[in-house]
Design a protein around this motif. Sequence first.
Motif, PDB file in Angstrom:
ATOM      1  N   PHE A  97      11.549  21.249  27.993  1.00 48.23           N
ATOM      2  CA  PHE A  97      12.041  22.624  27.970  1.00 48.23           C
ATOM      3  C   PHE A  97      11.519  23.399  29.182  1.00 48.23           C
ATOM      4  CE2 PHE A  97      12.290  22.533  23.049  1.00 48.23           C
ATOM      5  CZ  PHE A  97      13.526  21.912  23.119  1.00 48.23           C
ATOM      6  N   GLN A  98      10.237  23.228  29.454  1.00 51.47           N
ATOM      7  CA  GLN A  98       9.593  23.950  30.553  1.00 51.47           C
ATOM      8  C   GLN A  98      10.204  23.551  31.903  1.00 51.47           C
ATOM      9  OE1 GLN A  98       5.368  23.133  31.285  1.00 51.47           O
ATOM     10  NE2 GLN A  98       4.999  25.342  31.383  1.00 51.47           N
ATOM     11  N   GLN A  99      10.401  22.267  32.102  1.00 49.81           N
ATOM     12  CA  GLN A  99      10.978  21.783  33.350  1.00 49.81           C
ATOM     13  C   GLN A  99      12.413  22.261  33.525  1.00 49.81           C
ATOM     14  OE1 GLN A  99      10.452  17.550  33.024  1.00 49.81           O
ATOM     15  NE2 GLN A  99       8.216  17.679  33.238  1.00 49.81           N
ATOM     16  N   ALA A 100      13.143  22.323  32.421  1.00 45.97           N
ATOM     17  CA  ALA A 100      14.527  22.811  32.478  1.00 45.97           C
ATOM     18  C   ALA A 100      14.562  24.254  32.970  1.00 45.97           C
ATOM     19  CB  ALA A 100      15.184  22.703  31.113  1.00 45.97           C
ATOM     20  N   ARG A 101      13.619  25.069  32.490  1.00 47.70           N
ATOM     21  CA  ARG A 101      13.552  26.472  32.924  1.00 47.70           C
ATOM     22  C   ARG A 101      13.165  26.566  34.398  1.00 47.70           C
ATOM     23  NH1 ARG A 101      11.141  27.161  27.784  1.00 47.70           N
ATOM     24  NH2 ARG A 101       9.055  27.055  28.743  1.00 47.70           N
ATOM     25  N   GLU A 102      12.129  25.809  34.778  1.00 46.78           N
ATOM     26  CA  GLU A 102      11.620  25.876  36.146  1.00 46.78           C
ATOM     27  C   GLU A 102      12.637  25.371  37.162  1.00 46.78           C
ATOM     28  OE1 GLU A 102       8.061  23.617  35.950  1.00 46.78           O
ATOM     29  OE2 GLU A 102       6.870  25.224  35.020  1.00 46.78           O
ATOM     30  N   GLU A 103      13.361  24.320  36.809  1.00 42.00           N
ATOM     31  CA  GLU A 103      14.322  23.715  37.734  1.00 42.00           C
ATOM     32  C   GLU A 103      15.720  24.288  37.579  1.00 42.00           C
ATOM     33  OE1 GLU A 103      14.130  19.474  37.319  1.00 42.00           O
ATOM     34  OE2 GLU A 103      11.930  19.479  37.184  1.00 42.00           O
ATOM     35  N   LYS A 104      15.844  25.254  36.648  1.00 46.58           N
ATOM     36  CA  LYS A 104      17.128  25.900  36.376  1.00 46.58           C
ATOM     37  C   LYS A 104      18.208  24.866  36.050  1.00 46.58           C
ATOM     38  CE  LYS A 104      16.073  29.965  39.151  1.00 46.58           C
ATOM     39  NZ  LYS A 104      16.488  30.851  40.291  1.00 46.58           N
ATOM     40  N   LYS A 105      17.821  23.937  35.188  1.00 45.52           N
ATOM     41  CA  LYS A 105      18.748  22.922  34.695  1.00 45.52           C
ATOM     42  C   LYS A 105      18.927  23.105  33.191  1.00 45.52           C
ATOM     43  CE  LYS A 105      17.901  19.237  38.071  1.00 45.52           C
ATOM     44  NZ  LYS A 105      17.547  17.800  38.253  1.00 45.52           N
ATOM     45  N   THR A 106      19.935  22.486  32.664  1.00 49.52           N
ATOM     46  CA  THR A 106      20.139  22.547  31.216  1.00 49.52           C
ATOM     47  C   THR A 106      19.218  21.541  30.526  1.00 49.52           C
ATOM     48  OG1 THR A 106      21.872  20.860  31.168  1.00 49.52           O
ATOM     49  CG2 THR A 106      22.565  23.152  31.544  1.00 49.52           C
ATOM     50  N   VAL A 107      18.991  21.756  29.227  1.00 45.14           N
ATOM     51  CA  VAL A 107      18.188  20.819  28.444  1.00 45.14           C
ATOM     52  C   VAL A 107      18.885  19.459  28.426  1.00 45.14           C
ATOM     53  CG1 VAL A 107      17.369  20.283  26.111  1.00 45.14           C
ATOM     54  CG2 VAL A 107      17.149  22.612  27.008  1.00 45.14           C
ATOM     55  N   PHE A 108      20.190  19.475  28.366  1.00 44.19           N
ATOM     56  CA  PHE A 108      20.959  18.222  28.370  1.00 44.19           C
ATOM     57  C   PHE A 108      20.705  17.440  29.664  1.00 44.19           C
ATOM     58  CE2 PHE A 108      24.655  15.627  29.310  1.00 44.19           C
ATOM     59  CZ  PHE A 108      24.904  14.991  28.099  1.00 44.19           C
ATOM     60  N   GLU A 109      20.712  18.125  30.785  1.00 41.02           N
ATOM     61  CA  GLU A 109      20.480  17.465  32.076  1.00 41.02           C
ATOM     62  C   GLU A 109      19.082  16.863  32.138  1.00 41.02           C
ATOM     63  OE1 GLU A 109      23.182  19.858  35.330  1.00 41.02           O
ATOM     64  OE2 GLU A 109      21.415  20.881  34.523  1.00 41.02           O
ATOM     65  N   LYS A 110      18.091  17.621  31.694  1.00 40.13           N
ATOM     66  CA  LYS A 110      16.710  17.126  31.734  1.00 40.13           C
ATOM     67  C   LYS A 110      16.526  15.978  30.750  1.00 40.13           C
ATOM     68  CE  LYS A 110      13.904  17.919  33.836  1.00 40.13           C
ATOM     69  NZ  LYS A 110      13.559  17.309  35.141  1.00 40.13           N
ATOM     70  N   LEU A 111      17.200  16.045  29.609  1.00 48.66           N
ATOM     71  CA  LEU A 111      17.095  14.965  28.628  1.00 48.66           C
ATOM     72  C   LEU A 111      17.691  13.681  29.206  1.00 48.66           C
ATOM     73  CD1 LEU A 111      16.286  14.141  25.753  1.00 48.66           C
ATOM     74  CD2 LEU A 111      18.554  14.860  24.982  1.00 48.66           C
ATOM     75  N   SER A 112      18.765  13.802  29.959  1.00 47.62           N
ATOM     76  CA  SER A 112      19.391  12.625  30.565  1.00 47.62           C
ATOM     77  C   SER A 112      18.502  11.999  31.634  1.00 47.62           C
ATOM     78  CB  SER A 112      20.747  13.001  31.174  1.00 47.62           C
ATOM     79  OG  SER A 112      20.578  13.857  32.289  1.00 47.62           O
ATOM     80  N   GLU A 113      17.558  12.783  32.160  1.00 45.38           N
ATOM     81  CA  GLU A 113      16.643  12.289  33.195  1.00 45.38           C
ATOM     82  C   GLU A 113      15.292  11.860  32.626  1.00 45.38           C
ATOM     83  OE1 GLU A 113      16.245  15.616  35.776  1.00 45.38           O
ATOM     84  OE2 GLU A 113      18.363  15.626  36.400  1.00 45.38           O
ATOM     85  N   ALA A 114      15.114  12.026  31.322  1.00 47.29           N
ATOM     86  CA  ALA A 114      13.812  11.767  30.686  1.00 47.29           C
ATOM     87  C   ALA A 114      13.357  10.324  30.901  1.00 47.29           C
ATOM     88  CB  ALA A 114      13.896  12.076  29.201  1.00 47.29           C
ATOM     89  N   ARG A 115      12.036  10.163  31.024  1.00 48.49           N
ATOM     90  CA  ARG A 115      11.447   8.833  31.199  1.00 48.49           C
ATOM     91  C   ARG A 115      10.600   8.431  29.994  1.00 48.49           C
ATOM     92  NH1 ARG A 115       9.479   8.798  37.587  1.00 48.49           N
ATOM     93  NH2 ARG A 115      11.562   9.211  38.494  1.00 48.49           N
ATOM     94  N   GLU A 116      10.334   9.389  29.113  1.00 47.17           N
ATOM     95  CA  GLU A 116       9.551   9.098  27.912  1.00 47.17           C
ATOM     96  C   GLU A 116      10.414   8.263  26.969  1.00 47.17           C
ATOM     97  OE1 GLU A 116       7.419   9.086  24.358  1.00 47.17           O
ATOM     98  OE2 GLU A 116       9.397  10.010  24.536  1.00 47.17           O
ATOM     99  N   THR A 117       9.859   7.187  26.432  1.00 47.21           N
ATOM    100  CA  THR A 117      10.626   6.192  25.680  1.00 47.21           C
ATOM    101  C   THR A 117      11.434   6.784  24.530  1.00 47.21           C
ATOM    102  OG1 THR A 117       8.945   4.542  26.212  1.00 47.21           O
ATOM    103  CG2 THR A 117      10.486   4.007  24.446  1.00 47.21           C
ATOM    104  N   THR A 118      10.787   7.602  23.689  1.00 43.98           N
ATOM    105  CA  THR A 118      11.491   8.140  22.521  1.00 43.98           C
ATOM    106  C   THR A 118      12.597   9.112  22.917  1.00 43.98           C
ATOM    107  OG1 THR A 118       9.781   9.855  22.297  1.00 43.98           O
ATOM    108  CG2 THR A 118       9.526   7.857  20.964  1.00 43.98           C
ATOM    109  N   LEU A 119      12.394   9.844  24.015  1.00 39.20           N
ATOM    110  CA  LEU A 119      13.428  10.761  24.481  1.00 39.20           C
ATOM    111  C   LEU A 119      14.617   9.991  25.056  1.00 39.20           C
ATOM    112  CD1 LEU A 119      11.383  13.645  26.171  1.00 39.20           C
ATOM    113  CD2 LEU A 119      12.451  13.607  23.917  1.00 39.20           C
ATOM    114  N   ILE A 120      14.324   8.898  25.754  1.00 37.16           N
ATOM    115  CA  ILE A 120      15.395   8.040  26.277  1.00 37.16           C
ATOM    116  C   ILE A 120      16.238   7.497  25.121  1.00 37.16           C
ATOM    117  CG2 ILE A 120      15.905   5.858  27.450  1.00 37.16           C
ATOM    118  CD1 ILE A 120      13.426   6.334  29.171  1.00 37.16           C
ATOM    119  N   LYS A 121      15.544   6.999  24.083  1.00 39.90           N
ATOM    120  CA  LYS A 121      16.245   6.443  22.931  1.00 39.90           C
ATOM    121  C   LYS A 121      17.078   7.500  22.231  1.00 39.90           C
ATOM    122  CE  LYS A 121      15.577   3.861  18.649  1.00 39.90           C
ATOM    123  NZ  LYS A 121      14.588   3.241  17.716  1.00 39.90           N
TER     124      LYS A 121
END
Length: 269
Positions: A127-151
Amino acid sequence: SLESKAKLLATKTDLGEPIRILEFGLPEAEINFLVEEVKNMLKKFPAETLAIIYHDNSDALPLVEALERAKLPYLLHAEDNLFNDRDISKLLILLRAINNFGDEAALATALQLDFLNLPTLPVYQLFQQAREEKKTVFEKLSEARETTLIKFFQNYTRWHTLAHNETLATFFEAVINESGFVADLLKKKEVAEKLHKLRALFDLVKSLTVSHKEAKLLALIEYLDLALLHGLKLPAPSPLHNSGVELLTAHKAKGLEFETVFVLSCQED
């Protein structure tokens, strides 16, 4: 006074035992006594001739748990609404997020559902990175590297595809099992009641499929939204057994007759 209580407690027959009023120091003591009384009476009388009446549906939970432990049969006549069940409400949040695929608010809320077992810190950082990078939560989730978030992202996108290509019942079964929702219910103390309510929701899903063979997730969401808009209830059918001691509120008991009635948690004002 006992005189005033006697006026409120009535029977239409002179047969049987007189009305007894017992006082208990703790609710647990009352429940334990009641279970033993029921156990003894079931040795002489059919279960359906016995009834336990209480003021509110919340009074039923400790009683049901005690009867379950004693392995005594019961019929729970709950006046319940699926919309009021906390776990069903959580499931509906996930279903709405899938239906509104990519919606920022819906996805952000769904990511915080406990039955998904997503780690709190990585979700917060997303959430924090999405705000800082002015991206959507969906965009940041698609870029996630944490295993459970990827799944989760993989499941989220696949569920969206299923929602548009499979039957509503097939989609629903996939979500409740793959998301961990059913596994989470199985850990709860009131597991029988919870699974019964889930079954009631699944019955609604199947009924929509029967009436509209091509019904998809959107049809379910629209049905639920319409019910909420007009203040309609989604009743949770209550009996968890085919026969047993009747458990019901005083309101539900109006007009009914039983050979033996226990009134739980009476308090003198």
